[in-house]
Design a protein around this motif. Structure first.
Motif, PDB file in Angstrom:
ATOM      1  N   THR B 122     -66.987 -42.916  71.197  1.00  0.00           N
ATOM      2  CA  THR B 122     -66.174 -41.734  70.881  1.00  0.00           C
ATOM      3  C   THR B 122     -66.914 -41.026  69.764  1.00  0.00           C
ATOM      4  O   THR B 122     -67.110 -41.580  68.684  1.00  0.00           O
ATOM      5  CB  THR B 122     -64.763 -42.146  70.412  1.00  0.00           C
ATOM      6  OG1 THR B 122     -64.165 -42.941  71.431  1.00  0.00           O
ATOM      7  CG2 THR B 122     -63.904 -40.919  70.148  1.00  0.00           C
ATOM      8  N   ARG B 124     -67.288 -38.000  67.166  1.00  0.00           N
ATOM      9  CA  ARG B 124     -66.497 -36.977  66.474  1.00  0.00           C
ATOM     10  C   ARG B 124     -67.394 -35.778  66.187  1.00  0.00           C
ATOM     11  O   ARG B 124     -68.446 -35.917  65.566  1.00  0.00           O
ATOM     12  CB  ARG B 124     -65.937 -37.538  65.170  1.00  0.00           C
ATOM     13  CG  ARG B 124     -64.950 -36.587  64.503  1.00  0.00           C
ATOM     14  CD  ARG B 124     -64.311 -37.208  63.284  1.00  0.00           C
ATOM     15  NE  ARG B 124     -63.469 -38.333  63.633  1.00  0.00           N
ATOM     16  CZ  ARG B 124     -62.969 -39.176  62.712  1.00  0.00           C
ATOM     17  NH1 ARG B 124     -63.244 -39.023  61.434  1.00  0.00           N
ATOM     18  NH2 ARG B 124     -62.213 -40.180  63.092  1.00  0.00           N
ATOM     19  N   SER B 129     -63.062 -34.689  69.256  1.00  0.00           N
ATOM     20  CA  SER B 129     -63.823 -35.897  69.597  1.00  0.00           C
ATOM     21  C   SER B 129     -64.096 -35.898  71.084  1.00  0.00           C
ATOM     22  O   SER B 129     -63.256 -35.452  71.869  1.00  0.00           O
ATOM     23  CB  SER B 129     -63.008 -37.143  69.233  1.00  0.00           C
ATOM     24  OG  SER B 129     -62.889 -37.236  67.842  1.00  0.00           O
TER      25      SER B 129
END
Lengths: 148, 159
Positions: B122, B124, B129
């Motif tokens: 994931t 950001r 995100s």
């Protein structure tokens, strides 16, 4: 004056300018960003790029990297195919039983190869390269602490 | 210390080839490349008394990590050494596109169950995100490098 190759229009498509080389993030082979390219070094007679100088930060001395260690110049960064030897400085050092001995204080090298490391608080303990088993995120020796 | 004792061993190592549990507690835990991961806080055994893994404390305010014995290369005199580069170390690493432009920062690493195999990152970015599958990653190291150039990555992952 050495004879140089003349350049054609088609050659120009695959060339880079100084702007392409300066001010770029330089990334070593482990993926670590080590600094920003600061200068390009050119042989005065051959007009070949010998290497680049890298600004590694406000307090640091900076680095020179030969063109043989430059893997790729991409749009936003320069990728190296090696890790600069001087970055070994500050690494943890463990003996063959993974007992922590100290940190690398100084790197002794000849012709881009590590000859010895100086470890310990004042860098007084000298370890020859034959005693080094591996150097990745830490230096691992192939001897016990007592054998140094 | 010289122990006067008898040994009863059906099979397995002798007394001298073993170590005290308390000597392992507090040892450094290192990745296969020698990266410091934390300190050993617990040694875990199963109902049969077999060594099954260690609990590592990476530091204050950081989640503790249980590493099973299958990921442990050896319990050495000075440290417990893993045979992996655990994927939790990738958290907060920079993510670059293939052409070297900063794409974001790793906020979370999703793994295949409890194994060390990374399924996705994931990442950001400035305002949101995005999920980047491991198959879209060229290199997992001190920096995560994507297989796509910045413009392609931005178009592909933020749609």
């Amino acid at each position: 004056m050495p004879k140089r190759k003349s350049i054609s229009q088609s050659d120009l498509k695959h060339t880079l300018t100084f702007e392409d080389l300066l001010g770029k993030t330089v990334i070593d082979k482990t993926g670590k960003a080590i600094g920003t390219s600061h200068n390009v070094l050119i042989h005065p007679k051959k007009l070949e790029i010998m290497g680049i100088s890298i600004d590694t930060g406000f307090i640091s001395k900076g680095l020179l990297v030969g063109s043989a260690h430059i893997q790729d110049v991409r749009k936003h960064a320069i990728f190296l195919n090696a890790r600069p030897i001087t970055l070994v400085k500050g690494m943890d050092v463990y003996d063959s039983e993974y007992v922590h001995i100290g940190k690398v204080r100084q790197v002794e090298f000849e012709e881009n190869e590590v000859v010895a490391l100086h470890i310990g608080l004042l860098g007084k303990k000298r370890v020859e390269k034959e005693k080094i088993a591996s150097m990745e995120d830490a230096v691992i020796l192939n001897v016990k602490k007592g054998e140094l | 210390m010289d122990y006067t004792m008898e040994q009863f061993i059906k099979k397995g190592p002798s007394f001298d080839e073993t170590r005290r549990l308390r000597d392992i507690l507090g040892l450094r835990a290192l990745s296969k490349t020698g990266m410091r991961l934390g300190r050993v806080r617990q040694v875990r055994v199963d109902k049969e008394g077999n060594f099954r893994g260690i609990l590592i404390s990476p530091g204050i305010f950081r989640k503790r990590v249980f590493v099973s014995s299958s990921y442990i290369a050896g319990v050495e005199q000075g440290a417990v050494v893993l045979n992996i580069h655990p994927s939790f170390v990738f958290k907060w690493h920079n993510v670059l596109s293939l052409d070297g432009k900063r794409f974001g920062i790793v906020a979370k690493v999703s793994r295949n169950g409890d194994t060390n195999k990374v399924e996705s990152f994931t990442v950001r970015r400035l305002f949101k995100s995005v999920e980047v599958p491991a198959s879209e990653v060229e290199q997992q190291g001190k920096t995560i490098i994507l297989k796509k150039n910045y413009a392609e990555a931005k178009k592909h992952f933020t749609k």
